[in-house]
Design an enzyme around this catalytic site. Structure first.
Site, PDB file in Angstrom:
ATOM      1  N   LYS A 166      29.218 -11.507  19.839  1.00  0.00           N
ATOM      2  CA  LYS A 166      30.314 -10.679  20.343  1.00  0.00           C
ATOM      3  C   LYS A 166      31.666 -11.373  20.184  1.00  0.00           C
ATOM      4  O   LYS A 166      32.678 -10.716  19.937  1.00  0.00           O
ATOM      5  CB  LYS A 166      30.087 -10.344  21.821  1.00  0.00           C
ATOM      6  CG  LYS A 166      28.729  -9.727  22.147  1.00  0.00           C
ATOM      7  CD  LYS A 166      28.532  -8.377  21.510  1.00  0.00           C
ATOM      8  CE  LYS A 166      27.296  -7.666  22.026  1.00  0.00           C
ATOM      9  NZ  LYS A 166      26.024  -8.331  21.696  1.00  0.00           N
ATOM     10  N   LYS A 176      30.733  -4.523  27.297  1.00  0.00           N
ATOM     11  CA  LYS A 176      29.481  -5.116  26.820  1.00  0.00           C
ATOM     12  C   LYS A 176      29.262  -6.495  27.436  1.00  0.00           C
ATOM     13  O   LYS A 176      30.220  -7.243  27.649  1.00  0.00           O
ATOM     14  CB  LYS A 176      29.503  -5.289  25.288  1.00  0.00           C
ATOM     15  CG  LYS A 176      29.643  -4.006  24.491  1.00  0.00           C
ATOM     16  CD  LYS A 176      29.410  -4.248  23.011  1.00  0.00           C
ATOM     17  CE  LYS A 176      30.653  -4.783  22.332  1.00  0.00           C
ATOM     18  NZ  LYS A 176      30.515  -4.741  20.844  1.00  0.00           N
ATOM     19  N   ARG A 195      26.167  -1.131   9.582  1.00  0.00           N
ATOM     20  CA  ARG A 195      25.674  -2.492   9.390  1.00  0.00           C
ATOM     21  C   ARG A 195      25.881  -2.909   7.940  1.00  0.00           C
ATOM     22  O   ARG A 195      25.333  -2.318   7.006  1.00  0.00           O
ATOM     23  CB  ARG A 195      24.194  -2.572   9.767  1.00  0.00           C
ATOM     24  CG  ARG A 195      23.501  -3.877   9.427  1.00  0.00           C
ATOM     25  CD  ARG A 195      24.130  -5.124  10.056  1.00  0.00           C
ATOM     26  NE  ARG A 195      24.258  -5.031  11.491  1.00  0.00           N
ATOM     27  CZ  ARG A 195      23.273  -5.305  12.342  1.00  0.00           C
ATOM     28  NH1 ARG A 195      22.098  -5.685  11.883  1.00  0.00           N
ATOM     29  NH2 ARG A 195      23.485  -5.215  13.644  1.00  0.00           N
ATOM     30  N   ARG A 230      24.599   3.816  11.449  1.00  0.00           N
ATOM     31  CA  ARG A 230      23.767   4.154  12.600  1.00  0.00           C
ATOM     32  C   ARG A 230      24.554   5.135  13.469  1.00  0.00           C
ATOM     33  O   ARG A 230      25.512   4.751  14.144  1.00  0.00           O
ATOM     34  CB  ARG A 230      23.388   2.871  13.347  1.00  0.00           C
ATOM     35  CG  ARG A 230      22.541   1.940  12.485  1.00  0.00           C
ATOM     36  CD  ARG A 230      22.493   0.530  12.997  1.00  0.00           C
ATOM     37  NE  ARG A 230      23.815  -0.066  13.018  1.00  0.00           N
ATOM     38  CZ  ARG A 230      24.089  -1.244  13.594  1.00  0.00           C
ATOM     39  NH1 ARG A 230      23.148  -1.933  14.190  1.00  0.00           N
ATOM     40  NH2 ARG A 230      25.316  -1.717  13.565  1.00  0.00           N
ATOM     41  N   ARG A 275      25.864   5.437  21.883  1.00  0.00           N
ATOM     42  CA  ARG A 275      25.521   4.251  21.103  1.00  0.00           C
ATOM     43  C   ARG A 275      24.820   4.630  19.802  1.00  0.00           C
ATOM     44  O   ARG A 275      23.952   5.500  19.796  1.00  0.00           O
ATOM     45  CB  ARG A 275      24.624   3.320  21.927  1.00  0.00           C
ATOM     46  CG  ARG A 275      25.275   2.774  23.174  1.00  0.00           C
ATOM     47  CD  ARG A 275      24.283   2.096  24.097  1.00  0.00           C
ATOM     48  NE  ARG A 275      23.316   3.046  24.650  1.00  0.00           N
ATOM     49  CZ  ARG A 275      22.355   2.712  25.507  1.00  0.00           C
ATOM     50  NH1 ARG A 275      22.248   1.450  25.905  1.00  0.00           N
ATOM     51  NH2 ARG A 275      21.518   3.623  25.958  1.00  0.00           N
ATOM     52  N   ASP A 284      28.861  -5.594  12.056  1.00  0.00           N
ATOM     53  CA  ASP A 284      28.931  -4.241  12.603  1.00  0.00           C
ATOM     54  C   ASP A 284      30.364  -3.745  12.453  1.00  0.00           C
ATOM     55  O   ASP A 284      31.308  -4.367  12.967  1.00  0.00           O
ATOM     56  CB  ASP A 284      28.516  -4.224  14.074  1.00  0.00           C
ATOM     57  CG  ASP A 284      27.022  -4.433  14.257  1.00  0.00           C
ATOM     58  OD1 ASP A 284      26.292  -4.387  13.248  1.00  0.00           O
ATOM     59  OD2 ASP A 284      26.591  -4.635  15.407  1.00  0.00           O
ATOM     60  N   GLU A 323      31.171  -6.714  15.700  1.00  0.00           N
ATOM     61  CA  GLU A 323      30.242  -7.806  15.984  1.00  0.00           C
ATOM     62  C   GLU A 323      29.892  -8.517  14.682  1.00  0.00           C
ATOM     63  O   GLU A 323      29.950  -7.919  13.598  1.00  0.00           O
ATOM     64  CB  GLU A 323      28.940  -7.311  16.641  1.00  0.00           C
ATOM     65  CG  GLU A 323      29.104  -6.798  18.054  1.00  0.00           C
ATOM     66  CD  GLU A 323      27.773  -6.489  18.733  1.00  0.00           C
ATOM     67  OE1 GLU A 323      26.724  -6.995  18.264  1.00  0.00           O
ATOM     68  OE2 GLU A 323      27.794  -5.751  19.724  1.00  0.00           O
ATOM     69  N   ASN A 345      26.559 -10.437  13.528  1.00  0.00           N
ATOM     70  CA  ASN A 345      25.171 -10.728  13.893  1.00  0.00           C
ATOM     71  C   ASN A 345      24.632 -11.872  13.034  1.00  0.00           C
ATOM     72  O   ASN A 345      24.552 -11.744  11.818  1.00  0.00           O
ATOM     73  CB  ASN A 345      24.312  -9.480  13.693  1.00  0.00           C
ATOM     74  CG  ASN A 345      24.721  -8.357  14.617  1.00  0.00           C
ATOM     75  OD1 ASN A 345      24.219  -8.238  15.718  1.00  0.00           O
ATOM     76  ND2 ASN A 345      25.657  -7.530  14.166  1.00  0.00           N
TER      77      ASN A 345
END
Length: 313
Positions: free
Chosen positions: A125, A160, A210, A225, A233, A273, A281, A283
């Site tokens: 994050k 978050k 992604r 997504r 979400r 993201d 984000e 990842n």
């Protein structure tokens, strides 16, 4: 010949049709490499040796009975090992201690992907702050008053925790929401732990996208997504719908901005993201979506990763 060791969650509990670690294991097996599997709890530090109680597995690409244990051994991890650290968040004490043990494996000559030190320093994050030109308006704080003020300034905000995954613990808040106080109390443990607030990005209706990076280079397809009817979400684990498409110009620019820094830190495989043209984000612990993109576009992302790592029997 390298021995490939996957440190990951319980292999019996995965969803093979979706699991990226499983895709990587299958690729290692296709290349004639020995595939070993261990949990975080199977790592040990014996003096300065990182040992692993691990199982050699044989895999079949199906949704039931997808692996068999062929051997069990206790090994010091060293020069003959390539270790994929693929445990899912949260990045808790157990996770952090595992990366500290894997530092010793790395010093003994093991190749650890991603680099243990980077897994500790690149919080998924917080890492977006290294790329401030691309991040949405954001605030990290434990102060409920400061977070409430941020919500009032931006009117519609995503709240978050800093150590979650898969959409867990995420709230959509507005300045008028009567539950805002409860959300802030929950996320900050009554002002005792940090949380992140980000301005809501309306482009989420087009997908939380992604972008996969291999050695700093973007895979040419992304998985959008898209949130379902009853949830804001986009996470697939929360009912989001995955739609593959070619990478767009903004996503490519973000990948080019982020990629070199990740490579310099020892992050070989990452997932960005992106919502609209904003990076939300980075990842690095266990990036996913290989299986979905491979199926939709008849590609082999795990193969590209193994080529980049020069891994073969």
């Amino acid at each position: 010949m390298s021995e490939i060791v996957f440190v990951m969650d319980d292999l019996a509990g995965i969803k093979p049709e979706k699991d990226t670690s499983f895709a990587l294991m299958l690729e290692a097996q296709r290349r004639g490499l020995n595939v070993w599997y261990a949990n975080e709890a199977n790592l040990e530090l014996d003096g300065d040796d990182c040992r692993a109680r691990m199982k050699r597995v044989e895999l079949v690409d199906r949704t039931q009975h997808w692996f068999q244990v062929k051997d069990e051994q206790d090994h010091v991890l060293g020069q003959e090992h390539v270790v994929f650290m693929r445990s899912d968040p949260p990045v808790d004490e157990s996770y952090l201690f595992s990366t500290l043990l894997l530092d010793h494996a790395e010093r003994a000559g093991a190749r650890v992907i991603n680099k243990p030190a980077a897994l500790r320093t690149f919080n998924e994050k917080l890492a977006i702050a290294y790329f401030a030109d691309w991040m949405p308006a954001s605030l990290v704080s434990a102060s409920m008053a400061q977070l409430r003020s941020f919500v009032q300034d931006h009117q519609k905000v995503i709240l978050k925790p800093l150590n979650g995954m898969g959409g867990r613990g995420i709230f959509l808040a507005s300045a008028q929401d009567p539950n805002l106080g409860v959300m802030l109390e929950t996320l900050t443990a009554e002002g005792q732990q940090l949380a992140i607030a980000q301005a809501f990005i309306p482009a989420i209706d087009q997908g939380d996208n992604r972008v996969l990076l291999i050695n700093g280079q973007a895979v040419p397809y992304v998985l959008a997504r898209i949130p379902g009817q009853t949830d804001f979400r986009g996470n697939l684990a929360r009912g989001g719908r995955g739609v593959g498409r070619p990478i767009n110009a903004a996503e490519q620019q973000i990948a080019e901005a982020v990629g070199p820094r990740l490579v310099s830190e020892g992050i070989v495989f990452a997932g960005l993201d992106v919502i609209g043209d904003r990076l939300t984000e980075v990842n690095v612990t266990s990036p996913t979506t290989i299986r979905e993109l491979d199926r939709e576009f008849d590609i082999n992302i795990a193969g590209d990763l193994f080529d980049a790592l020069h891994l073969s029997a």
